[in-house]
Every structure is written in structure tokens, then in C-alpha cells.
Design a protein around this motif. Structure first.
Motif, PDB file in Angstrom:
ATOM      1  N   LEU A  19      35.897 -16.719  18.037  1.00  0.00           N
ATOM      2  CA  LEU A  19      36.666 -17.215  16.889  1.00  0.00           C
ATOM      3  C   LEU A  19      36.450 -18.712  16.696  1.00  0.00           C
ATOM      4  CD1 LEU A  19      39.981 -15.181  17.126  1.00  0.00           C
ATOM      5  CD2 LEU A  19      37.948 -14.730  15.721  1.00  0.00           C
ATOM      6  N   ASN A  20      36.267 -19.452  17.787  1.00  0.00           N
ATOM      7  CA  ASN A  20      35.936 -20.885  17.669  1.00  0.00           C
ATOM      8  C   ASN A  20      34.587 -21.063  16.987  1.00  0.00           C
ATOM      9  OD1 ASN A  20      38.317 -21.659  18.900  1.00  0.00           O
ATOM     10  ND2 ASN A  20      37.381 -21.943  20.921  1.00  0.00           N
ATOM     11  N   ARG A  21      33.645 -20.176  17.290  1.00  0.00           N
ATOM     12  CA  ARG A  21      32.324 -20.245  16.645  1.00  0.00           C
ATOM     13  C   ARG A  21      32.451 -19.985  15.146  1.00  0.00           C
ATOM     14  NH1 ARG A  21      27.956 -20.178  20.383  1.00  0.00           N
ATOM     15  NH2 ARG A  21      26.586 -19.267  18.816  1.00  0.00           N
ATOM     16  N   LEU A  22      33.304 -19.044  14.760  1.00  0.00           N
ATOM     17  CA  LEU A  22      33.538 -18.769  13.342  1.00  0.00           C
ATOM     18  C   LEU A  22      34.177 -19.987  12.677  1.00  0.00           C
ATOM     19  CD1 LEU A  22      33.551 -16.850  10.906  1.00  0.00           C
ATOM     20  CD2 LEU A  22      35.719 -15.919  11.774  1.00  0.00           C
ATOM     21  N   GLU A  23      35.170 -20.565  13.330  1.00  0.00           N
ATOM     22  CA  GLU A  23      35.859 -21.730  12.774  1.00  0.00           C
ATOM     23  C   GLU A  23      34.907 -22.912  12.604  1.00  0.00           C
ATOM     24  OE1 GLU A  23      39.918 -24.193  13.651  1.00  0.00           O
ATOM     25  OE2 GLU A  23      38.722 -23.596  15.395  1.00  0.00           O
ATOM     26  N   ALA A  24      34.029 -23.125  13.572  1.00  0.00           N
ATOM     27  CA  ALA A  24      33.118 -24.275  13.543  1.00  0.00           C
ATOM     28  C   ALA A  24      31.920 -24.059  12.627  1.00  0.00           C
ATOM     29  CB  ALA A  24      32.628 -24.580  14.960  1.00  0.00           C
ATOM     30  N   SER A  25      31.675 -22.829  12.238  1.00  0.00           N
ATOM     31  CA  SER A  25      30.516 -22.535  11.395  1.00  0.00           C
ATOM     32  C   SER A  25      30.764 -22.995   9.962  1.00  0.00           C
ATOM     33  CB  SER A  25      30.229 -21.032  11.398  1.00  0.00           C
ATOM     34  OG  SER A  25      31.174 -20.346  10.586  1.00  0.00           O
ATOM     35  N   THR A  26      29.708 -22.981   9.177  1.00  0.00           N
ATOM     36  CA  THR A  26      29.847 -23.248   7.745  1.00  0.00           C
ATOM     37  C   THR A  26      29.917 -21.935   6.977  1.00  0.00           C
ATOM     38  OG1 THR A  26      27.452 -23.385   7.525  1.00  0.00           O
ATOM     39  CG2 THR A  26      28.640 -25.460   7.892  1.00  0.00           C
ATOM     40  N   CYS A  27      30.161 -20.857   7.705  1.00  0.00           N
ATOM     41  CA  CYS A  27      30.218 -19.524   7.105  1.00  0.00           C
ATOM     42  C   CYS A  27      31.575 -19.292   6.450  1.00  0.00           C
ATOM     43  CB  CYS A  27      29.972 -18.456   8.173  1.00  0.00           C
ATOM     44  SG  CYS A  27      28.376 -18.602   8.998  1.00  0.00           S
ATOM     45  N   TRP A  28      31.584 -18.311   5.564  1.00  0.00           N
ATOM     46  CA  TRP A  28      32.799 -17.908   4.859  1.00  0.00           C
ATOM     47  C   TRP A  28      33.149 -16.486   5.257  1.00  0.00           C
ATOM     48  CZ3 TRP A  28      35.760 -21.084   1.889  1.00  0.00           C
ATOM     49  CH2 TRP A  28      35.226 -22.355   1.641  1.00  0.00           C
ATOM     50  N   PHE A  29      34.429 -16.202   5.285  1.00  0.00           N
ATOM     51  CA  PHE A  29      34.980 -14.927   5.724  1.00  0.00           C
ATOM     52  C   PHE A  29      35.668 -14.270   4.541  1.00  0.00           C
ATOM     53  CE2 PHE A  29      38.901 -12.882   7.363  1.00  0.00           C
ATOM     54  CZ  PHE A  29      38.375 -11.978   8.268  1.00  0.00           C
ATOM     55  N   GLN A  30      35.308 -13.029   4.270  1.00  0.00           N
ATOM     56  CA  GLN A  30      35.908 -12.314   3.141  1.00  0.00           C
ATOM     57  C   GLN A  30      36.863 -11.251   3.650  1.00  0.00           C
ATOM     58  OE1 GLN A  30      33.928  -9.184   0.906  1.00  0.00           O
ATOM     59  NE2 GLN A  30      34.247 -10.410  -0.937  1.00  0.00           N
ATOM     60  N   ASN A  32      39.720  -8.592   1.714  1.00  0.00           N
ATOM     61  CA  ASN A  32      40.354  -8.090   0.498  1.00  0.00           C
ATOM     62  C   ASN A  32      39.892  -8.823  -0.761  1.00  0.00           C
ATOM     63  OD1 ASN A  32      41.796  -6.124   1.927  1.00  0.00           O
ATOM     64  ND2 ASN A  32      43.374  -7.607   2.456  1.00  0.00           N
ATOM     65  N   GLY A  33      38.592  -9.107  -0.813  1.00  0.00           N
ATOM     66  CA  GLY A  33      37.989  -9.681  -2.009  1.00  0.00           C
ATOM     67  C   GLY A  33      38.041 -11.190  -2.120  1.00  0.00           C
ATOM     68  N   ALA A  34      38.744 -11.877  -1.227  1.00  0.00           N
ATOM     69  CA  ALA A  34      38.845 -13.333  -1.290  1.00  0.00           C
ATOM     70  C   ALA A  34      38.083 -13.955  -0.121  1.00  0.00           C
ATOM     71  CB  ALA A  34      40.309 -13.770  -1.246  1.00  0.00           C
ATOM     72  N   TRP A  35      37.413 -15.088  -0.392  1.00  0.00           N
ATOM     73  CA  TRP A  35      36.645 -15.797   0.631  1.00  0.00           C
ATOM     74  C   TRP A  35      37.485 -16.916   1.226  1.00  0.00           C
ATOM     75  CZ3 TRP A  35      32.260 -13.936   2.535  1.00  0.00           C
ATOM     76  CH2 TRP A  35      31.559 -13.000   1.768  1.00  0.00           C
ATOM     77  N   HIS A  36      37.371 -17.082   2.548  1.00  0.00           N
ATOM     78  CA  HIS A  36      38.136 -18.095   3.280  1.00  0.00           C
ATOM     79  C   HIS A  36      37.201 -18.839   4.227  1.00  0.00           C
ATOM     80  CE1 HIS A  36      41.793 -16.064   1.915  1.00  0.00           C
ATOM     81  NE2 HIS A  36      41.165 -14.944   2.226  1.00  0.00           N
ATOM     82  N   ASP A  37      37.526 -20.100   4.487  1.00  0.00           N
ATOM     83  CA  ASP A  37      36.718 -20.869   5.440  1.00  0.00           C
ATOM     84  C   ASP A  37      36.991 -20.384   6.865  1.00  0.00           C
ATOM     85  OD1 ASP A  37      39.108 -22.097   6.311  1.00  0.00           O
ATOM     86  OD2 ASP A  37      38.697 -23.952   5.240  1.00  0.00           O
ATOM     87  N   GLN A  80      33.835  -9.292   5.795  1.00  0.00           N
ATOM     88  CA  GLN A  80      32.446  -9.740   5.769  1.00  0.00           C
ATOM     89  C   GLN A  80      32.371 -11.229   6.085  1.00  0.00           C
ATOM     90  OE1 GLN A  80      29.837  -8.232   2.584  1.00  0.00           O
ATOM     91  NE2 GLN A  80      31.716  -7.382   1.698  1.00  0.00           N
ATOM     92  N   VAL A  81      31.193 -11.644   6.535  1.00  0.00           N
ATOM     93  CA  VAL A  81      30.906 -13.063   6.778  1.00  0.00           C
ATOM     94  C   VAL A  81      29.640 -13.403   5.997  1.00  0.00           C
ATOM     95  CG1 VAL A  81      30.255 -14.791   8.506  1.00  0.00           C
ATOM     96  CG2 VAL A  81      31.972 -13.072   9.070  1.00  0.00           C
ATOM     97  N   ARG A  82      29.680 -14.536   5.306  1.00  0.00           N
ATOM     98  CA  ARG A  82      28.510 -15.015   4.569  1.00  0.00           C
ATOM     99  C   ARG A  82      28.220 -16.439   5.025  1.00  0.00           C
ATOM    100  NH1 ARG A  82      30.047 -15.612  -1.031  1.00  0.00           N
ATOM    101  NH2 ARG A  82      30.562 -17.729  -0.425  1.00  0.00           N
ATOM    102  N   CYS A  83      26.991 -16.644   5.456  1.00  0.00           N
ATOM    103  CA  CYS A  83      26.564 -17.964   5.919  1.00  0.00           C
ATOM    104  C   CYS A  83      25.496 -18.491   4.973  1.00  0.00           C
ATOM    105  CB  CYS A  83      26.016 -17.882   7.344  1.00  0.00           C
ATOM    106  SG  CYS A  83      27.230 -17.271   8.532  1.00  0.00           S
ATOM    107  N   GLY A  84      25.769 -19.638   4.363  1.00  0.00           N
ATOM    108  CA  GLY A  84      24.813 -20.223   3.436  1.00  0.00           C
ATOM    109  C   GLY A  84      24.510 -19.286   2.281  1.00  0.00           C
TER     110      GLY A  84
END
Length: 111
Positions: A19-30, A32-37, A80-84
Motif C-alpha cells: 500500500l505504501n508503494r501504491l501511495e508513493a506511485s504516480t498511479c491512479w486507483f479506480q 466505482n468509476g472514480a479515479w483517486h490518487d 483498477q490501477v492506471r500508471c501514466g
């Protein structure tokens, strides 16, 4: 009333590392249709972890990924996760890859 045992410390440490890796990444987390940092994603997934810990012990990071971090408990839609500019991937896949990297680095072997 039975109480769940706490998540074993090594399992909790692996969960926190991914979870720290997700937080530190520049990726976005989706969800229920909304993207979050990454910071909001981590906070959400930690709340879900705390919820499932009230019901039972989390035996592995893989179990956490399956039970809490793969899909919405409300809608059933996969996260989902989207990076770049890369196409989004299922969060299950992204977190599993991060877990493999964390484990490989703790053994001193390349992922």
C-alpha cells in the motif's frame, strides 16, 4: 462472541509495504468509476482491511488482495490501477506484482 486474532505482524508488514508503494506511485486507483490518487487509495484499502480484520484474521497478503483490494464491496465492480498512459490493469494484478517485488527484494533477488 468470538474475536478474530490480529493479523500476523509479517503479513501486516507486507500489506503496508504494497500500500505504501501504491501511495508513493504516480498511479491512479479506480473504484466505482472514480479515479483517486495513491494516498486516497491507500486510506480506502486500509479502512477495508480494518473492516475485514473485525470479522477474521487475514492470513496472507494474497488474502488481503483478494478480500479487500480487488473489488468494491458495494457494487462488486473490480478496482483498477492506471500508471501514466498505460492501460488500466486490475488492482489484483498490480498489487500482486508489487508483492512479488517486495518479497524478491527482501530475499535479495531480482523480481
Amino acid at each position: 462472541m468470538a474475536f478474530a486474532e490480529p493479523t500476523p505482524a509479517p503479513v501486516r508488514a507486507e500489506i503496508e509495504m504494497i500500500l505504501n508503494r501504491l501511495e508513493a506511485s504516480t498511479c491512479w486507483f479506480q473504484r466505482n468509476g472514480a479515479w483517486h490518487d495513491g494516498a486516497r487509495a491507500k486510506a480506502h484499502l486500509l479502512r477495508k482491511l480494518e473492516y475485514i480484520e473485525k470479522k477474521g484474521t487475514v492470513q496472507s497478503a494474497e488474502q488481503f488482495i483478494e478480500l479487500a483490494a480487488s473489488r468494491s464491496s458495494l457494487s462488486g465492480r473490480p478496482y483498477q490501477v492506471r500508471c501514466g498512459r498505460d492501460a488500466p490493469v486490475p488492482t489484483r494484478q498490480w498489487l500482486s506484482e508489487q508483492l512479488n517485488t517486495v518479497r524478491a527484494s527482501s530475499r535479495g533477488t531480482p523480481p
